[in-house]
Design a protein around this motif. Structure first.
Motif, PDB file in Angstrom:
ATOM      1  N   TYR A  93       0.853  -1.186   0.000  1.00 31.13           N
ATOM      2  CA  TYR A  93       0.000   0.000   0.000  1.00 31.13           C
ATOM      3  C   TYR A  93       0.890   1.238   0.000  1.00 31.13           C
ATOM      4  CZ  TYR A  93      -3.280   3.505   1.814  1.00 31.13           C
ATOM      5  OH  TYR A  93      -4.038   4.635   2.001  1.00 31.13           O
ATOM      6  N   MET A  94       0.714   2.101  -1.012  1.00 31.15           N
ATOM      7  CA  MET A  94       1.510   3.320  -1.100  1.00 31.15           C
ATOM      8  C   MET A  94       0.860   4.384  -0.206  1.00 31.15           C
ATOM      9  SD  MET A  94       3.686   2.078  -3.107  1.00 31.15           S
ATOM     10  CE  MET A  94       4.708   3.527  -2.844  1.00 31.15           C
ATOM     11  N   SER A  95       1.598   4.841   0.792  1.00 38.62           N
ATOM     12  CA  SER A  95       1.024   5.787   1.753  1.00 38.62           C
ATOM     13  C   SER A  95       2.129   6.575   2.435  1.00 38.62           C
ATOM     14  CB  SER A  95       0.209   4.993   2.788  1.00 38.62           C
ATOM     15  OG  SER A  95       0.455   5.437   4.087  1.00 38.62           O
ATOM     16  N   PRO A  96       1.838   7.841   2.783  1.00 37.16           N
ATOM     17  CA  PRO A  96       2.851   8.627   3.499  1.00 37.16           C
ATOM     18  C   PRO A  96       3.186   8.028   4.862  1.00 37.16           C
ATOM     19  CG  PRO A  96       0.993  10.013   2.774  1.00 37.16           C
ATOM     20  CD  PRO A  96       0.602   8.594   2.548  1.00 37.16           C
ATOM     21  N   GLN A  97       2.358   7.101   5.335  1.00 34.31           N
ATOM     22  CA  GLN A  97       2.625   6.480   6.640  1.00 34.31           C
ATOM     23  C   GLN A  97       3.518   5.253   6.536  1.00 34.31           C
ATOM     24  OE1 GLN A  97      -1.010   5.778   8.784  1.00 34.31           O
ATOM     25  NE2 GLN A  97      -1.809   7.816   8.323  1.00 34.31           N
ATOM     26  N   GLY A  98       3.872   4.864   5.309  1.00 40.91           N
ATOM     27  CA  GLY A  98       4.681   3.667   5.125  1.00 40.91           C
ATOM     28  C   GLY A  98       6.133   3.889   5.502  1.00 40.91           C
ATOM     29  N   SER A  99       6.905   2.808   5.521  1.00 37.77           N
ATOM     30  CA  SER A  99       8.343   2.985   5.711  1.00 37.77           C
ATOM     31  C   SER A  99       8.935   3.488   4.395  1.00 37.77           C
ATOM     32  CB  SER A  99       9.003   1.686   6.170  1.00 37.77           C
ATOM     33  OG  SER A  99       8.704   0.646   5.282  1.00 37.77           O
ATOM     34  N   LEU A 100      10.054   4.184   4.492  1.00 39.63           N
ATOM     35  CA  LEU A 100      10.607   4.869   3.321  1.00 39.63           C
ATOM     36  C   LEU A 100      11.190   3.885   2.303  1.00 39.63           C
ATOM     37  CD1 LEU A 100      12.399   8.115   4.576  1.00 39.63           C
ATOM     38  CD2 LEU A 100      10.240   7.903   3.312  1.00 39.63           C
ATOM     39  N   PHE A 101      10.729   4.027   1.074  1.00 35.59           N
ATOM     40  CA  PHE A 101      11.251   3.235  -0.041  1.00 35.59           C
ATOM     41  C   PHE A 101      12.655   3.717  -0.377  1.00 35.59           C
ATOM     42  CE2 PHE A 101      11.599   2.645  -4.705  1.00 35.59           C
ATOM     43  CZ  PHE A 101      11.543   1.257  -4.727  1.00 35.59           C
ATOM     44  N   ASN A 102      13.562   2.775  -0.625  1.00 34.05           N
ATOM     45  CA  ASN A 102      14.917   3.154  -1.026  1.00 34.05           C
ATOM     46  C   ASN A 102      15.520   2.052  -1.886  1.00 34.05           C
ATOM     47  OD1 ASN A 102      15.693   1.089   0.729  1.00 34.05           O
ATOM     48  ND2 ASN A 102      15.952   2.503   2.436  1.00 34.05           N
ATOM     49  N   GLN A 103      16.782   2.228  -2.258  1.00 30.93           N
ATOM     50  CA  GLN A 103      17.426   1.289  -3.179  1.00 30.93           C
ATOM     51  C   GLN A 103      17.501  -0.114  -2.599  1.00 30.93           C
ATOM     52  OE1 GLN A 103      18.160   2.808  -6.168  1.00 30.93           O
ATOM     53  NE2 GLN A 103      18.325   0.723  -6.912  1.00 30.93           N
ATOM     54  N   LYS A 104      17.703  -0.201  -1.298  1.00 30.64           N
ATOM     55  CA  LYS A 104      17.777  -1.528  -0.666  1.00 30.64           C
ATOM     56  C   LYS A 104      16.422  -2.225  -0.729  1.00 30.64           C
ATOM     57  CE  LYS A 104      18.863  -3.978   3.582  1.00 30.64           C
ATOM     58  NZ  LYS A 104      19.065  -3.882   5.034  1.00 30.64           N
ATOM     59  N   GLU A 111      15.183  -5.822  -2.498  1.00 32.51           N
ATOM     60  CA  GLU A 111      14.387  -6.822  -1.788  1.00 32.51           C
ATOM     61  C   GLU A 111      13.148  -7.207  -2.594  1.00 32.51           C
ATOM     62  OE1 GLU A 111      14.759  -5.088   2.316  1.00 32.51           O
ATOM     63  OE2 GLU A 111      12.740  -5.981   2.411  1.00 32.51           O
ATOM     64  N   LEU A 112      12.456  -6.203  -3.124  1.00 34.38           N
ATOM     65  CA  LEU A 112      11.189  -6.449  -3.834  1.00 34.38           C
ATOM     66  C   LEU A 112      11.420  -7.159  -5.165  1.00 34.38           C
ATOM     67  CD1 LEU A 112       9.255  -3.111  -3.162  1.00 34.38           C
ATOM     68  CD2 LEU A 112       9.013  -5.312  -1.972  1.00 34.38           C
ATOM     69  N   LYS A 113      12.606  -7.000  -5.702  1.00 28.83           N
ATOM     70  CA  LYS A 113      12.964  -7.639  -6.966  1.00 28.83           C
ATOM     71  C   LYS A 113      12.832  -9.168  -6.881  1.00 28.83           C
ATOM     72  CE  LYS A 113      17.124  -8.454  -9.592  1.00 28.83           C
ATOM     73  NZ  LYS A 113      18.564  -8.546  -9.422  1.00 28.83           N
ATOM     74  N   GLN A 114      12.908  -9.722  -5.680  1.00 31.49           N
ATOM     75  CA  GLN A 114      12.862 -11.178  -5.497  1.00 31.49           C
ATOM     76  C   GLN A 114      11.468 -11.765  -5.721  1.00 31.49           C
ATOM     77  OE1 GLN A 114      15.922 -12.194  -5.195  1.00 31.49           O
ATOM     78  NE2 GLN A 114      16.549 -10.060  -4.838  1.00 31.49           N
ATOM     79  N   TYR A 115      10.425 -10.936  -5.699  1.00 29.94           N
ATOM     80  CA  TYR A 115       9.065 -11.468  -5.849  1.00 29.94           C
ATOM     81  C   TYR A 115       8.703 -11.645  -7.316  1.00 29.94           C
ATOM     82  CZ  TYR A 115       8.453 -10.518  -0.913  1.00 29.94           C
ATOM     83  OH  TYR A 115       8.602 -10.525   0.455  1.00 29.94           O
ATOM     84  N   ASP A 116       7.788 -12.580  -7.577  1.00 28.00           N
ATOM     85  CA  ASP A 116       7.272 -12.755  -8.943  1.00 28.00           C
ATOM     86  C   ASP A 116       6.248 -11.677  -9.262  1.00 28.00           C
ATOM     87  OD1 ASP A 116       8.723 -15.164  -9.460  1.00 28.00           O
ATOM     88  OD2 ASP A 116       7.331 -16.192  -8.108  1.00 28.00           O
TER      89      ASP A 116
END
Ligand code: 4FD
Length: 237
Positions: free
Chosen positions: A86-97, A101-106
């Motif tokens: 869920y994209m939200s200002p309350q989420g943890s900050l997206f970054n290169q790391k 990590e997300l690249k591993q999912y199908d």
């Protein structure tokens, strides 16, 4: 990698996903990006997807039924590993790391909110992770979702022309890149550093490493203390 974007504005991201590198990657079958209209899942006779908040307050809140049904319908036609975000200002900050990590999912399912947000029970029931692209508020989660799609896509083999494109670049190793120059050698009195023009390769490599560290120290000292990047395998075997 398959991206599923759930949104009330399914056509809003088409120009971004259709163009340039992402469009080519999709044509080559390296990634696929699907946008699903959450409104298609409403059971309300007026096709409503939002309602006033309990307890009063400004604005409207996205309702459970259409959003939960939409997420479940999309998930049911996916195979392989899936992460619902869920994209939200309350989420943890997206970054290169996080992108690594997300690249591993199908499959990545990206839910875009609007209005004042979504009913909390949607998060409890269906969301694996809440992500923010920065400490600011936008009218919708579509642009943040596009940022995640773009950033993860370019890490996938074959999307960029050569893998070196990202193994040495900014942030991938936690540092900023060295300064870059191209012709002419002198522009309005400003000269390209001598080492890049006449130095040997060893000298140039050392200059670039030195620059990289120096620039990080002056421009982004926060990157040197923070540890939110994935070190390359070479550095971190
Ligand atoms: N910083 C971000 C994500 C979404 C967004 C929204 C509550 C507003 C910024 C939930 C309020 C979603 C971000 C939609 N703005 N706007 O990543």
């Amino acid at each position: 990698m398959n991206f599923e974007v759930l949104t009330l504005f399914p056509h809003s991201l088409e120009p971004i996903f259709g163009s340039s590198i992402l469009g080519r990657a999709a044509d080559k079958g390296l990634i696929s990006i699907n946008c699903t209209d959450i409104r298609d899942y409403t059971k309300d006779k007026h096709r409503r997807v939002d309602d006033a908040p309990y307890g009063g307050g400004y604005g409207m809140v996205m309702m459970c039924q259409p959003v939960v049904d939409c997420i479940r319908a999309v998930k049911s036609r996916l195979s392989g590993s899936t992460r619902v975000i869920y994209m939200s200002p309350q989420g943890s900050l997206f970054n290169q790391k996080k992108a690594q990590e997300l690249k591993q999912y199908d499959n990545l399912v990206l839910l875009c909110g609007h209005y004042e947000g979504i009913d909390e029970r949607i998060i409890q029931l269906e969301i694996d992770e809440e992500l923010s692209v920065g400490n600011y508020v936008l009218t919708g989660g579509e642009l943040p979702a596009a940022i995640v799609v773009d950033c993860v896509s370019r890490l996938i083999d074959g999307v960029l022309p050569s893998p070196e494109c990202y193994s040495e670049e900014s942030l991938q190793n936690g540092l900023l890149e060295h300064a870059q120059y191209t012709r002419p050698r002198i522009f309005e009195g400003l000269e390209v550093p001598e080492v890049l023009v006449n130095g040997d390769h060893g000298k140039q490599r050392r200059w670039k490493e030195e620059q990289s560290l120096q620039r990080t120290q002056t421009k982004r000292p926060d990157l040197l203390t923070e540890n939110d990047y994935e070190q390359s395998e070479e550095e971190n075997p």
